[in-house]
Motif scaffolding. Structure first.
Motif, mmCIF file in Angstrom:
data_model
loop_
_atom_site.group_PDB
_atom_site.id
_atom_site.type_symbol
_atom_site.label_atom_id
_atom_site.label_comp_id
_atom_site.label_asym_id
_atom_site.label_seq_id
_atom_site.Cartn_x
_atom_site.Cartn_y
_atom_site.Cartn_z
ATOM 1 N N LEU A 34 0.824 -1.212 0.000
ATOM 2 C CA LEU A 34 0.000 0.000 0.000
ATOM 3 C C LEU A 34 0.856 1.259 0.000
ATOM 4 O O LEU A 34 0.510 2.260 -0.638
ATOM 5 C CB LEU A 34 -0.941 -0.005 1.205
ATOM 6 N N ARG A 35 1.979 1.219 0.701
ATOM 7 C CA ARG A 35 2.861 2.393 0.713
ATOM 8 C C ARG A 35 3.506 2.599 -0.655
ATOM 9 O O ARG A 35 3.697 3.741 -1.091
ATOM 10 C CB ARG A 35 3.929 2.239 1.804
ATOM 11 N N ALA A 36 3.858 1.509 -1.338
ATOM 12 C CA ALA A 36 4.423 1.639 -2.676
ATOM 13 C C ALA A 36 3.391 2.196 -3.654
ATOM 14 O O ALA A 36 3.698 3.066 -4.480
ATOM 15 C CB ALA A 36 4.941 0.282 -3.165
ATOM 16 N N LEU A 37 2.168 1.711 -3.564
ATOM 17 C CA LEU A 37 1.102 2.225 -4.425
ATOM 18 C C LEU A 37 0.829 3.695 -4.146
ATOM 19 O O LEU A 37 0.633 4.495 -5.071
ATOM 20 C CB LEU A 37 -0.177 1.411 -4.221
ATOM 21 N N ALA A 38 0.815 4.077 -2.876
ATOM 22 C CA ALA A 38 0.576 5.479 -2.520
ATOM 23 C C ALA A 38 1.683 6.369 -3.059
ATOM 24 O O ALA A 38 1.436 7.474 -3.552
ATOM 25 C CB ALA A 38 0.464 5.620 -1.002
ATOM 26 N N ASP A 39 2.922 5.899 -2.988
ATOM 27 C CA ASP A 39 4.046 6.667 -3.504
ATOM 28 C C ASP A 39 3.910 6.889 -5.002
ATOM 29 O O ASP A 39 4.235 7.965 -5.523
ATOM 30 C CB ASP A 39 5.359 5.929 -3.179
ATOM 31 N N ALA A 40 3.424 5.870 -5.711
ATOM 32 C CA ALA A 40 3.234 5.971 -7.157
ATOM 33 C C ALA A 40 1.905 6.603 -7.535
ATOM 34 O O ALA A 40 1.668 6.874 -8.723
ATOM 35 C CB ALA A 40 3.321 4.576 -7.789
#
Length: 388
Positions: A34-40
């Motif tokens: 979820l943090r990777a998706l939020a960053d992108a």
């Protein structure tokens, strides 16, 4: 046909700890994803495939966990690949995902690696007897300590080198909010007086046992153009392996490591890594491996790696910062440790590493090794696309 350029547009990692009892295994991997998706600034629907990696299944005692983690990672109905190359698996997993984008099989891929060591005991899991193999003698430290002693004999390195690395990396970790170990007030004397575990490796010179996960979103040129933040661009990536044991094997500087680094540099057009690379995230589970890998990766001549460490070259304020994040010595969810090195290298060239940012970092190397120092994976990322 030329390869599609690969960009890292999203990076996420969990907070790491000896035991993340607040989340299940599924909750742990989802936290990073979820943090990777939020960053992108992407959603699960934007992900076309998932590539997952971890160390041996008996580290948690859950066989083929990727099957039941598919739902937590938005992979139901999508291709999901599992990678395993021992401790280097986090790096290998990222490279498999990158190849899917480079080959135009998928445009946007989520890659993730993890370990929840608190649900097992990795040291004793690593000590299981394997037929026709050298025993590990109470974990990885018992296996690698003789190689460290061989390095000391070969190079004449002073016995203080390992303590300098340990102090540097643990102090760097204080600048990384996600790191497992935050040892305030650590001094050189405290490191040097810590108990001897496997001569010459002391307690403070060895990695912790961590629960954690790391995830990245990789995409093509078109996806990078839509990214909300500057991406990291892949300029070179490679994997190499060799047998654990064979006549004439150089345990101090394995051939597979040298060949892997040479291939990455060739792809990236690097002829002088010491001058052309601005930061290195190196897999150093025992402090002495910093000078050893400096030589293996071509940053120092044979026998000279320890001199770079002693001179402060690898410090956060040195001209070749090594492990500004605190490295494996400060955070070690084994399956994810290699991907953390790759992700932290990408954070550096994106200028998004926070307090442990290396100023002006344009090229960074991520490095991972595993098994009996026979599996290697590396990538070099930069703040600009590769030449077409």
């Amino acid at each position: 046909m030329s390869k599609e350029p690969v960009a890292v547009v999203g990076i996420g990692q969990t907070h790491h700890a000896a035991a993340r009892r607040d989340v299940s295994l599924a909750g742990l991997v989802r936290e990073a994803a979820l943090r990777a998706l939020a960053d992108a600034q992407l959603t699960w629907q934007d992900i076309e495939a998932v590539v997952i990696g971890k160390a041996p299944d008996f580290f948690e005692g859950v066989m083929m966990p990727e099957l039941y983690l598919a739902d937590a990672l938005g992979a139901v109905g999508k291709p999901l690949l599992r990678v395993h190359t021992a401790g280097s698996v986090g790096g290998s997993t990222a490279l498999v995902a990158a190849d899917l984008v480079a080959a135009r099989v998928h445009r946007t891929v989520l890659t993730l690696a993890f370990e929840k060591q608190s649900e097992s005991n990795a040291m004793w899991a690593l000590s299981l007897p394997v037929p026709f193999q050298q025993p590990l003698l109470a974990g990885a430290g018992g296996f690698f300590a003789p190689h460290v002693r061989a390095y000391i004999r070969r190079t004449g390195a002073p016995d203080t080198t390992g303590t300098l690395v340990a102090l540097k990396d643990r102090r760097n970790a204080l600048k990384n909010p996600y790191a497992h170990l935050h040892e305030h007030g650590l001094t050189l004397e405290r490191v040097r007086s810590s108990p001897m575990l496997w001569d010459p490796i002391r307690y403070s010179e060895t990695c912790p046992s961590s629960d954690g996960a790391c995830a990245m979103v990789l995409t093509d040129r078109a996806g990078a153009a839509r990214a909300p933040h500057a991406p990291a661009w892949l300029h070179g990536g490679a994997m190499r392996s060799e047998p654990t044991l064979f006549a004439g094997k150089d345990f101090v500087s394995p051939r597979a490591g040298r060949d892997c680094a040479a291939d990455v540099y060739r792809q990236a057009g690097v002829t002088d890594p010491r001058r052309e690379i601005d930061a290195v995230e190196m897999y150093v589970p025992f402090s002495w491996y910093e000078p050893m890998w400096l030589e293996n990766l071509g940053f120092a001549a044979e026998g000279e790696g320890w001199r770079l460490t002693e001179a402060g070259v690898t410090g956060l304020d040195g001209d070749l910062p090594v492990n500004p994040s605190g490295g494996v010595l400060s955070t070690n969810p084994i399956g994810a440790s290699g991907m953390l090195r790759f992700a932290e290298a990408a954070l550096q060239v994106r200028g998004r590493a926070g307090e442990h940012q290396v100023q002006g970092a344009r090229r960074a190397l991520g490095h991972a090794y595993g098994g009996g120092a026979q599996f290697f994976s590396m990538w070099l990322v930069a703040d600009h696309p590769p030449a077409s």
